[in-house]
Design an enzyme around this catalytic site. Structure first.
Site, PDB file in Angstrom:
ATOM      1  NE  ARG A 116      -2.961  -0.067   3.430  1.00 23.23           N
ATOM      2  CZ  ARG A 116      -3.914  -0.839   3.080  1.00 23.23           C
ATOM      3  NH1 ARG A 116      -5.035  -0.277   2.507  1.00 23.23           N
ATOM      4  NH2 ARG A 116      -3.918  -2.324   3.630  1.00 23.23           N
ATOM      5  CE1 TYR A 117      -0.234   4.728   3.471  1.00 26.18           C
ATOM      6  CE2 TYR A 117       0.161   2.317   4.544  1.00 26.18           C
ATOM      7  CZ  TYR A 117      -0.572   3.624   4.289  1.00 26.18           C
ATOM      8  OH  TYR A 117      -2.026   4.103   4.957  1.00 26.18           O
TER       9      TYR A 117
ATOM     10  NE  ARG B 295       4.891   2.227   5.455  1.00 25.56           N
ATOM     11  CZ  ARG B 295       4.032   3.534   5.777  1.00 25.56           C
ATOM     12  NH1 ARG B 295       3.231   3.364   6.824  1.00 25.56           N
ATOM     13  NH2 ARG B 295       4.400   4.556   5.291  1.00 25.56           N
TER      14      ARG B 295
ATOM     15  CB  CYS C 215      -6.781 -15.424  15.265  1.00 27.32           C
ATOM     16  SG  CYS C 215      -6.652 -14.416  13.901  1.00 27.32           S
TER      17      CYS C 215
ATOM     18  CB  CYS D 134     -11.623  -9.810  17.566  1.00 25.50           C
ATOM     19  SG  CYS D 134      -9.967 -10.303  18.272  1.00 25.50           S
TER      20      CYS D 134
ATOM     21  CB  CYS E 230     -11.826  -9.320  13.233  1.00 21.91           C
ATOM     22  SG  CYS E 230     -10.420  -9.489  12.014  1.00 21.91           S
TER      23      CYS E 230
ATOM     24  NE  ARG F 216      -5.971  -7.721   7.045  1.00 20.95           N
ATOM     25  CZ  ARG F 216      -4.985  -7.232   7.619  1.00 20.95           C
ATOM     26  NH1 ARG F 216      -4.569  -7.691   8.781  1.00 20.95           N
ATOM     27  NH2 ARG F 216      -4.160  -6.054   7.254  1.00 20.95           N
TER      28      ARG F 216
ATOM     29  CG  ASP G  75     -10.924  -0.592  10.129  1.00 22.02           C
ATOM     30  OD1 ASP G  75     -10.954   0.714   9.900  1.00 22.02           O
ATOM     31  OD2 ASP G  75     -10.372  -1.351  10.899  1.00 22.02           O
TER      32      ASP G  75
ATOM     33  CG  ASP H  74      -6.863   1.823   8.247  1.00 20.24           C
ATOM     34  OD1 ASP H  74      -5.990   2.007   7.180  1.00 20.24           O
ATOM     35  OD2 ASP H  74      -6.344   0.953   9.060  1.00 20.24           O
TER      36      ASP H  74
ATOM     37  CE  LYS I 190      -3.368   2.225  10.360  1.00 23.28           C
ATOM     38  NZ  LYS I 190      -2.327   1.840   9.435  1.00 23.28           N
TER      39      LYS I 190
HETATM   40  S1  SF4 Z   1      -8.337  -8.750  15.090  1.00 21.50           S
HETATM   41 FE1  SF4 Z   1      -8.775 -10.229  13.457  1.00 21.50          FE
HETATM   42  S2  SF4 Z   1      -6.839 -10.619  12.869  1.00 21.50           S
HETATM   43 FE2  SF4 Z   1      -6.755  -9.975  14.915  1.00 21.50          FE
HETATM   44  S3  SF4 Z   1      -6.677 -11.487  16.297  1.00 21.50           S
HETATM   45 FE3  SF4 Z   1      -9.022 -10.740  16.199  1.00 21.50          FE
HETATM   46  S4  SF4 Z   1      -9.865 -12.008  14.632  1.00 21.50           S
HETATM   47 FE4  SF4 Z   1      -7.431 -12.163  14.423  1.00 21.50          FE
END
Ligand code: SF4
Length: 347
Positions: free
Chosen positions: A92-93, A96, A105, A109, A112, A114, A272, A309, A316
Protein backbone atom coordinates in the site's frame (compact mmCIF):
# COMPACT_ATOMS: atom_id res chain seq x y z
CA UNK A 1 -6.43 -35.19 45.80
CA UNK A 2 -5.62 -31.68 47.07
CA UNK A 3 -7.44 -28.75 45.52
CA UNK A 4 -5.33 -26.48 43.30
CA UNK A 5 -4.97 -22.95 44.75
CA UNK A 6 -5.59 -21.44 41.31
CA UNK A 7 -8.50 -22.28 39.01
CA UNK A 8 -7.52 -24.87 36.41
CA UNK A 9 -7.16 -23.32 32.96
CA UNK A 10 -10.27 -23.85 30.89
CA UNK A 11 -10.13 -25.36 27.43
CA UNK A 12 -10.50 -22.88 24.59
CA UNK A 13 -14.02 -22.29 23.31
CA UNK A 14 -14.32 -23.18 19.63
CA UNK A 15 -18.03 -23.45 18.95
CA UNK A 16 -21.62 -23.02 20.06
CA UNK A 17 -21.56 -26.13 22.29
CA UNK A 18 -18.53 -24.84 24.20
CA UNK A 19 -20.18 -21.44 24.71
CA UNK A 20 -23.15 -23.14 26.32
CA UNK A 21 -21.06 -25.53 28.45
CA UNK A 22 -18.93 -22.62 29.71
CA UNK A 23 -22.04 -20.59 30.55
CA UNK A 24 -21.28 -17.90 27.95
CA UNK A 25 -24.55 -18.41 26.07
CA UNK A 26 -27.89 -19.91 27.12
CA UNK A 27 -28.81 -23.31 25.68
CA UNK A 28 -31.85 -21.64 24.11
CA UNK A 29 -29.45 -19.63 21.87
CA UNK A 30 -27.72 -22.71 20.43
CA UNK A 31 -29.16 -22.27 16.90
CA UNK A 32 -28.32 -18.54 16.92
CA UNK A 33 -24.76 -19.20 18.11
CA UNK A 34 -24.34 -21.86 15.41
CA UNK A 35 -25.59 -19.40 12.79
CA UNK A 36 -23.20 -16.70 14.00
CA UNK A 37 -20.35 -19.23 14.16
CA UNK A 38 -21.04 -20.17 10.53
CA UNK A 39 -20.74 -16.52 9.51
CA UNK A 40 -17.53 -15.93 11.48
CA UNK A 41 -15.60 -18.54 13.42
CA UNK A 42 -15.80 -18.73 17.20
CA UNK A 43 -12.65 -19.07 19.24
CA UNK A 44 -11.88 -17.80 22.76
CA UNK A 45 -8.51 -18.79 24.21
CA UNK A 46 -8.24 -20.30 27.69
CA UNK A 47 -6.29 -17.19 28.83
CA UNK A 48 -9.17 -14.90 27.86
CA UNK A 49 -11.72 -17.27 29.42
CA UNK A 50 -9.69 -17.09 32.63
CA UNK A 51 -9.56 -13.28 32.42
CA UNK A 52 -13.36 -13.13 32.24
CA UNK A 53 -15.40 -9.94 32.54
CA UNK A 54 -17.88 -8.10 30.37
CA UNK A 55 -15.21 -6.44 28.19
CA UNK A 56 -13.77 -9.84 27.26
CA UNK A 57 -17.19 -11.40 26.55
CA UNK A 58 -18.23 -8.45 24.37
CA UNK A 59 -15.17 -8.94 22.14
CA UNK A 60 -15.34 -12.70 21.65
CA UNK A 61 -18.86 -14.06 22.32
CA UNK A 62 -21.10 -13.91 19.21
CA UNK A 63 -23.96 -11.43 19.38
CA UNK A 64 -27.25 -11.39 17.47
CA UNK A 65 -26.47 -7.82 16.41
CA UNK A 66 -23.82 -9.23 14.05
CA UNK A 67 -26.74 -10.14 11.76
CA UNK A 68 -27.44 -6.42 11.30
CA UNK A 69 -25.59 -5.66 8.08
CA UNK A 70 -25.59 -2.05 6.89
CA UNK A 71 -25.13 -0.72 3.33
CA UNK A 72 -21.99 1.24 4.28
CA UNK A 73 -20.22 -1.88 5.56
CA UNK A 74 -17.52 -3.42 3.37
CA UNK A 75 -16.14 -6.96 3.05
CA UNK A 76 -12.65 -5.43 2.75
CA UNK A 77 -12.96 -2.23 4.83
CA UNK A 78 -9.33 -1.09 4.72
CA UNK A 79 -8.71 -2.11 1.12
CA UNK A 80 -6.21 -4.95 1.54
CA UNK A 81 -7.41 -6.35 -1.78
CA UNK A 82 -7.09 -3.01 -3.62
CA UNK A 83 -3.34 -3.07 -2.97
CA UNK A 84 -2.82 -6.84 -3.08
CA UNK A 85 -0.08 -7.78 -5.47
CA UNK A 86 0.03 -11.49 -4.81
CA UNK A 87 -1.50 -14.06 -2.51
CA UNK A 88 -0.67 -12.95 1.04
CA UNK A 89 1.11 -9.74 -0.01
CA UNK A 90 -0.28 -6.19 0.20
CA UNK A 91 1.82 -3.21 -0.96
CA UNK A 92 0.00 0.00 0.00
CA UNK A 93 2.83 2.43 0.90
CA UNK A 94 6.14 2.61 -1.03
CA UNK A 95 8.50 1.67 1.82
CA UNK A 96 6.60 -1.20 3.46
CA UNK A 97 4.55 -4.30 2.68
CA UNK A 98 2.09 -6.43 4.62
CA UNK A 99 2.69 -10.17 4.56
CA UNK A 100 -0.30 -12.25 5.63
CA UNK A 101 1.54 -15.37 6.77
CA UNK A 102 -1.54 -17.15 8.12
CA UNK A 103 -5.27 -16.57 8.50
CA UNK A 104 -5.44 -18.40 11.84
CA UNK A 105 -5.83 -16.60 15.20
CA UNK A 106 -5.86 -17.69 18.85
CA UNK A 107 -9.11 -15.77 19.30
CA UNK A 108 -11.64 -14.53 16.76
CA UNK A 109 -12.63 -10.96 17.62
CA UNK A 110 -16.22 -10.23 16.67
CA UNK A 111 -15.27 -6.74 15.36
CA UNK A 112 -12.31 -7.93 13.24
CA UNK A 113 -11.78 -5.78 10.15
CA UNK A 114 -10.56 -8.90 8.33
CA UNK A 115 -13.46 -11.04 9.54
CA UNK A 116 -14.33 -12.04 5.98
CA UNK A 117 -10.90 -13.66 5.63
CA UNK A 118 -9.50 -14.81 8.96
CA UNK A 119 -10.15 -18.36 10.04
CA UNK A 120 -10.90 -19.48 6.48
CA UNK A 121 -7.46 -20.53 5.28
CA UNK A 122 -4.49 -21.57 7.36
CA UNK A 123 -0.83 -20.91 6.68
CA UNK A 124 0.21 -19.16 3.46
CA UNK A 125 1.29 -21.96 1.08
CA UNK A 126 5.03 -22.22 0.40
CA UNK A 127 4.66 -21.33 -3.30
CA UNK A 128 2.89 -18.05 -2.42
CA UNK A 129 5.37 -17.27 0.35
CA UNK A 130 8.29 -17.87 -2.03
CA UNK A 131 6.66 -15.52 -4.57
CA UNK A 132 6.16 -12.84 -1.91
CA UNK A 133 9.79 -13.12 -0.76
CA UNK A 134 11.00 -12.94 -4.37
CA UNK A 135 8.98 -9.71 -4.78
CA UNK A 136 10.62 -8.30 -1.65
CA UNK A 137 14.08 -9.25 -2.94
CA UNK A 138 13.34 -7.47 -6.22
CA UNK A 139 11.86 -4.30 -4.64
CA UNK A 140 14.60 -2.28 -2.91
CA UNK A 141 12.16 0.52 -1.99
CA UNK A 142 10.68 -1.80 0.63
CA UNK A 143 12.44 -1.28 3.95
CA UNK A 144 9.88 -2.81 6.29
CA UNK A 145 7.77 -5.95 6.26
CA UNK A 146 4.71 -6.15 8.50
CA UNK A 147 3.81 -9.71 9.43
CA UNK A 148 0.11 -10.01 10.05
CA UNK A 149 -2.70 -12.38 9.30
CA UNK A 150 -4.61 -13.71 11.02
CA UNK A 151 -2.00 -13.77 13.74
CA UNK A 152 1.61 -14.52 12.72
CA UNK A 153 2.52 -15.75 16.19
CA UNK A 154 0.18 -18.73 15.81
CA UNK A 155 2.95 -20.16 13.59
CA UNK A 156 5.27 -22.65 15.26
CA UNK A 157 8.67 -21.42 16.43
CA UNK A 158 10.23 -23.62 13.76
CA UNK A 159 8.24 -21.93 10.97
CA UNK A 160 8.91 -18.48 12.43
CA UNK A 161 12.59 -19.26 12.63
CA UNK A 162 12.66 -20.27 8.95
CA UNK A 163 10.63 -17.22 7.93
CA UNK A 164 12.84 -14.77 9.85
CA UNK A 165 15.99 -16.43 8.45
CA UNK A 166 14.66 -15.96 4.90
CA UNK A 167 13.63 -12.35 5.57
CA UNK A 168 17.03 -11.60 7.12
CA UNK A 169 18.67 -12.44 3.77
CA UNK A 170 16.95 -9.50 2.04
CA UNK A 171 19.65 -6.81 2.16
CA UNK A 172 17.48 -3.66 1.94
CA UNK A 173 15.03 -4.85 4.61
CA UNK A 174 15.62 -2.81 7.77
CA UNK A 175 12.65 -3.66 9.96
CA UNK A 176 10.37 -6.63 10.58
CA UNK A 177 7.18 -5.64 12.36
CA UNK A 178 4.87 -8.23 13.95
CA UNK A 179 1.19 -7.42 14.45
CA UNK A 180 -0.22 -9.85 16.99
CA UNK A 181 -2.66 -10.49 19.79
CA UNK A 182 -0.76 -13.57 21.03
CA UNK A 183 1.26 -12.06 23.94
CA UNK A 184 -2.08 -11.11 25.52
CA UNK A 185 -4.51 -13.83 24.47
CA UNK A 186 -2.13 -16.81 24.44
CA UNK A 187 0.97 -15.68 26.38
CA UNK A 188 2.33 -19.21 26.82
CA UNK A 189 3.18 -19.19 23.12
CA UNK A 190 5.96 -16.63 23.77
CA UNK A 191 8.66 -19.23 24.41
CA UNK A 192 12.48 -19.03 24.36
CA UNK A 193 12.37 -20.83 21.00
CA UNK A 194 10.09 -18.15 19.56
CA UNK A 195 12.26 -15.36 20.96
CA UNK A 196 15.34 -17.01 19.41
CA UNK A 197 13.59 -16.82 16.01
CA UNK A 198 13.45 -13.02 16.35
CA UNK A 199 17.22 -12.76 16.80
CA UNK A 200 18.04 -11.50 13.30
CA UNK A 201 20.11 -8.53 12.07
CA UNK A 202 17.00 -6.48 11.27
CA UNK A 203 15.17 -4.50 13.96
CA UNK A 204 12.17 -6.57 15.06
CA UNK A 205 9.27 -4.52 16.46
CA UNK A 206 6.14 -6.03 17.93
CA UNK A 207 2.75 -4.31 17.97
CA UNK A 208 0.37 -5.98 20.39
CA UNK A 209 -3.37 -5.62 19.88
CA UNK A 210 -5.14 -5.11 23.20
CA UNK A 211 -8.38 -3.32 24.01
CA UNK A 212 -8.93 -3.49 27.76
CA UNK A 213 -6.75 -3.66 30.89
CA UNK A 214 -8.54 -6.90 31.90
CA UNK A 215 -6.66 -8.59 29.02
CA UNK A 216 -3.32 -7.85 30.68
CA UNK A 217 -3.36 -10.89 32.95
CA UNK A 218 -0.38 -11.96 35.05
CA UNK A 219 0.59 -14.38 32.26
CA UNK A 220 0.26 -11.66 29.63
CA UNK A 221 2.41 -9.26 31.64
CA UNK A 222 5.05 -11.99 32.03
CA UNK A 223 5.02 -12.60 28.25
CA UNK A 224 5.53 -8.87 27.63
CA UNK A 225 8.46 -8.93 30.06
CA UNK A 226 10.01 -11.86 28.16
CA UNK A 227 9.72 -9.89 24.92
CA UNK A 228 11.28 -6.71 26.34
CA UNK A 229 14.03 -8.79 27.99
CA UNK A 230 14.79 -10.18 24.52
CA UNK A 231 15.24 -6.62 23.26
CA UNK A 232 12.01 -6.38 21.24
CA UNK A 233 10.51 -2.86 21.32
CA UNK A 234 6.78 -3.03 22.04
CA UNK A 235 3.95 -0.85 20.71
CA UNK A 236 0.22 -1.36 21.09
CA UNK A 237 -2.84 -0.93 18.96
CA UNK A 238 -6.34 -0.65 20.35
CA UNK A 239 -9.70 -0.51 18.62
CA UNK A 240 -12.24 1.96 19.99
CA UNK A 241 -15.21 -0.29 20.75
CA UNK A 242 -18.61 0.60 22.17
CA UNK A 243 -19.40 -1.81 25.01
CA UNK A 244 -15.70 -2.54 25.60
CA UNK A 245 -13.56 0.57 26.06
CA UNK A 246 -15.30 3.67 24.66
CA UNK A 247 -14.76 6.00 27.61
CA UNK A 248 -11.78 7.96 28.87
CA UNK A 249 -11.51 6.13 32.22
CA UNK A 250 -11.31 2.66 30.65
CA UNK A 251 -8.74 3.74 28.08
CA UNK A 252 -6.70 5.67 30.65
CA UNK A 253 -6.48 2.49 32.75
CA UNK A 254 -5.40 0.48 29.70
CA UNK A 255 -2.79 2.97 28.49
CA UNK A 256 -1.31 3.40 31.98
CA UNK A 257 -1.08 -0.41 32.32
CA UNK A 258 0.64 -0.65 28.93
CA UNK A 259 3.23 2.00 29.83
CA UNK A 260 3.91 0.22 33.15
CA UNK A 261 4.59 -2.91 31.12
CA UNK A 262 6.96 -1.09 28.74
CA UNK A 263 4.49 -0.97 25.84
CA UNK A 264 4.09 2.37 24.06
CA UNK A 265 0.43 2.99 23.11
CA UNK A 266 0.71 3.56 19.37
CA UNK A 267 -2.68 3.64 17.61
CA UNK A 268 -6.26 3.97 18.79
CA UNK A 269 -8.18 2.79 15.72
CA UNK A 270 -11.63 4.08 14.94
CA UNK A 271 -13.67 0.91 14.41
CA UNK A 272 -13.66 -0.14 10.74
CA UNK A 273 -16.77 -0.74 8.61
CA UNK A 274 -16.63 -4.55 8.75
CA UNK A 275 -19.93 -6.38 8.17
CA UNK A 276 -22.06 -6.91 11.28
CA UNK A 277 -20.05 -4.61 13.56
CA UNK A 278 -22.38 -1.60 13.74
CA UNK A 279 -23.01 -2.14 17.47
CA UNK A 280 -19.28 -1.68 18.20
CA UNK A 281 -18.92 1.66 16.39
CA UNK A 282 -18.83 5.05 18.09
CA UNK A 283 -19.05 8.30 16.17
CA UNK A 284 -15.80 10.07 15.33
CA UNK A 285 -16.93 13.01 17.52
CA UNK A 286 -17.23 10.62 20.51
CA UNK A 287 -13.72 9.35 19.84
CA UNK A 288 -12.35 12.89 19.63
CA UNK A 289 -14.00 13.82 22.96
CA UNK A 290 -12.34 10.79 24.59
CA UNK A 291 -8.96 11.71 23.10
CA UNK A 292 -9.29 15.32 24.30
CA UNK A 293 -10.02 14.09 27.84
CA UNK A 294 -7.03 11.72 27.70
CA UNK A 295 -4.67 14.49 26.55
CA UNK A 296 -5.40 16.36 29.75
CA UNK A 297 -4.73 13.27 31.89
CA UNK A 298 -1.90 11.28 30.31
CA UNK A 299 1.67 12.08 29.40
CA UNK A 300 2.54 11.98 25.71
CA UNK A 301 4.31 8.63 26.13
CA UNK A 302 1.00 7.02 27.15
CA UNK A 303 -1.14 8.70 24.48
CA UNK A 304 -1.75 6.87 21.17
CA UNK A 305 -2.71 8.56 17.90
CA UNK A 306 -6.42 8.27 17.08
CA UNK A 307 -6.59 7.06 13.46
CA UNK A 308 -9.06 6.12 10.76
CA UNK A 309 -8.29 3.72 7.95
CA UNK A 310 -10.12 5.51 5.16
CA UNK A 311 -12.63 2.98 3.79
CA UNK A 312 -11.67 1.56 0.41
CA UNK A 313 -7.90 1.41 0.93
CA UNK A 314 -6.98 5.11 0.84
CA UNK A 315 -4.63 4.89 3.83
CA UNK A 316 -4.62 5.70 7.51
CA UNK A 317 -4.86 9.26 8.87
CA UNK A 318 -4.96 10.87 12.33
CA UNK A 319 -8.48 12.11 13.08
CA UNK A 320 -7.92 14.53 15.88
CA UNK A 321 -9.20 16.23 17.76
CA UNK A 322 -7.57 19.27 16.15
CA UNK A 323 -6.03 21.97 18.33
CA UNK A 324 -5.17 24.48 15.64
CA UNK A 325 -7.34 26.82 13.51
CA UNK A 326 -5.88 29.25 10.97
CA UNK A 327 -7.67 32.61 11.29
CA UNK A 328 -5.62 34.59 8.72
CA UNK A 329 -2.30 34.28 6.87
CA UNK A 330 0.24 33.44 9.58
CA UNK A 331 -2.37 33.72 12.37
CA UNK A 332 -3.50 30.73 14.40
CA UNK A 333 -5.83 29.93 17.26
CA UNK A 334 -4.52 27.13 19.48
CA UNK A 335 -6.77 25.27 21.94
CA UNK A 336 -5.07 24.01 25.10
CA UNK A 337 -6.03 20.73 26.87
CA UNK A 338 -8.46 22.69 29.09
CA UNK A 339 -10.33 24.14 26.10
CA UNK A 340 -8.85 27.67 26.46
CA UNK A 341 -7.99 29.42 23.18
CA UNK A 342 -4.65 31.16 22.61
CA UNK A 343 -3.24 33.12 19.67
CA UNK A 344 -0.07 32.24 17.81
CA UNK A 345 1.65 34.21 15.04
CA UNK A 346 4.07 32.75 12.48
CA UNK A 347 7.44 34.50 11.87
S1 SF4 B 1 -8.53 -8.69 15.23
FE1 SF4 B 1 -8.89 -10.21 13.62
S2 SF4 B 1 -6.83 -10.79 12.93
FE2 SF4 B 1 -6.60 -9.82 14.96
S3 SF4 B 1 -6.69 -11.53 16.44
FE3 SF4 B 1 -8.76 -10.70 16.26
S4 SF4 B 1 -9.71 -12.01 14.69
FE4 SF4 B 1 -7.50 -12.29 14.50
Amino acid sequence: MSRPDRPMPRAAVTGADDLIVQGLAPAADRALMEQLGEAFRIRISSEMLGAGGAAIAAQFVPDARELDHRPEQLADPIGDDVHRIGKGLTHRYPDRVILHVTQTCEVYCRFCFRREKVGEEGILPEADLAEALAYLQATPAVREVILTGGDPLTLSSRRLSELFARLSEIPHLETIRIHTRVPVVAPDRITPQMLAAFDVPQAVWLVVHTNHADELTENARAALRRLTAAGIPLLSQTVLLKGVNADAETLETLFRALIRNRVKPYYLHHCDLAPGTHHFRTTIAEGQTIMAALRGRLSGTALPTYVLDIPGGHGKVPIGPGYLTQTAAGQWQVTDPNGQIHLYTDP
